[in-house]
Design a protein around this motif. Structure first.
Motif, short mmCIF file in Angstrom:
data_model
loop_
_atom_site.label_atom_id
_atom_site.label_comp_id
_atom_site.label_asym_id
_atom_site.label_seq_id
_atom_site.Cartn_x
_atom_site.Cartn_y
_atom_site.Cartn_z
N GLY A 103 40.34 -50.31 95.29
CA GLY A 103 39.70 -51.65 95.27
C GLY A 103 39.23 -52.27 94.21
O GLY A 103 39.09 -53.46 93.60
N MET A 104 39.03 -51.25 93.17
CA MET A 104 38.52 -51.95 91.61
C MET A 104 39.45 -52.23 91.11
O MET A 104 40.80 -51.89 91.16
N SER A 105 39.29 -53.36 90.16
CA SER A 105 40.42 -53.88 89.20
C SER A 105 40.74 -53.04 88.08
O SER A 105 39.92 -52.00 87.87
N ILE A 106 41.96 -53.09 87.50
CA ILE A 106 42.16 -52.24 86.45
C ILE A 106 41.27 -52.34 85.23
O ILE A 106 40.75 -51.56 84.46
N LEU A 107 40.84 -53.85 85.08
CA LEU A 107 39.72 -54.23 84.23
C LEU A 107 38.37 -53.55 84.34
O LEU A 107 38.03 -53.07 83.38
N GLU A 108 38.06 -53.55 85.55
CA GLU A 108 36.87 -52.74 85.88
C GLU A 108 37.01 -51.19 85.62
O GLU A 108 35.96 -50.57 84.96
N VAL A 109 38.16 -50.55 85.84
CA VAL A 109 38.27 -49.05 85.72
C VAL A 109 38.31 -48.89 84.26
O VAL A 109 37.54 -47.74 83.69
N SER A 110 39.00 -49.86 83.21
CA SER A 110 39.14 -49.58 81.96
C SER A 110 37.68 -49.40 81.20
O SER A 110 37.48 -48.88 80.33
#
Length: 111
Positions: free
Chosen positions: A19-26
């Motif tokens: 559910g996390m966005s790729i941007l949040e994960v990055s």
């Protein structure tokens, strides 16, 4: 259980919550993805390439409209693409850095 998100060419991985966005994960993985709108799908600077999208949720309407067909080449907006499973993300080279690199390579060939 988390999903493994790998970032290329940085060669970094991070266990993300689905559910996390790729941007949040990055950001959690300390991998830089350019953005000006802070994840609002307004600047379109956070385009990334994901060849196998089985670990991502399908494009939402906003992302589909903003990409305007680039999704057919594997592009996703890092601020909109939600992680659902393991995925490898390729961050394209910054256009300005690419132009400078090409110019430097041309100068080396001339020397």
């Amino acid at each position: 259980m988390g999903a493994n998100v790998s970032f290329e060419p940085d060669n970094k991985s991070f266990q993300a919550k689905p559910g996390m966005s790729i941007l949040e994960v990055s950001r959690k993985a300390r991998v830089h993805i350019r953005t000006r709108c802070d994840g609002k799908a307004a600047c379109l600077m956070c385009k990334v390439i994901v060849s196998d999208q089985s670990g991502l949720a399908p494009l939402n309407t906003n992302e589909r409209l903003k990409l305007g067909g680039l999704q057919d080449q594997g592009y996703r907006l890092a601020c909109q693409a939600k992680v659902t499973g393991d995925v490898t993300v390729t961050i394209p080279e910054d256009p300005l850095k690419a132009a400078i690199r090409k110019q430097l390579e041309a100068q080396r060939e001339d020397d």
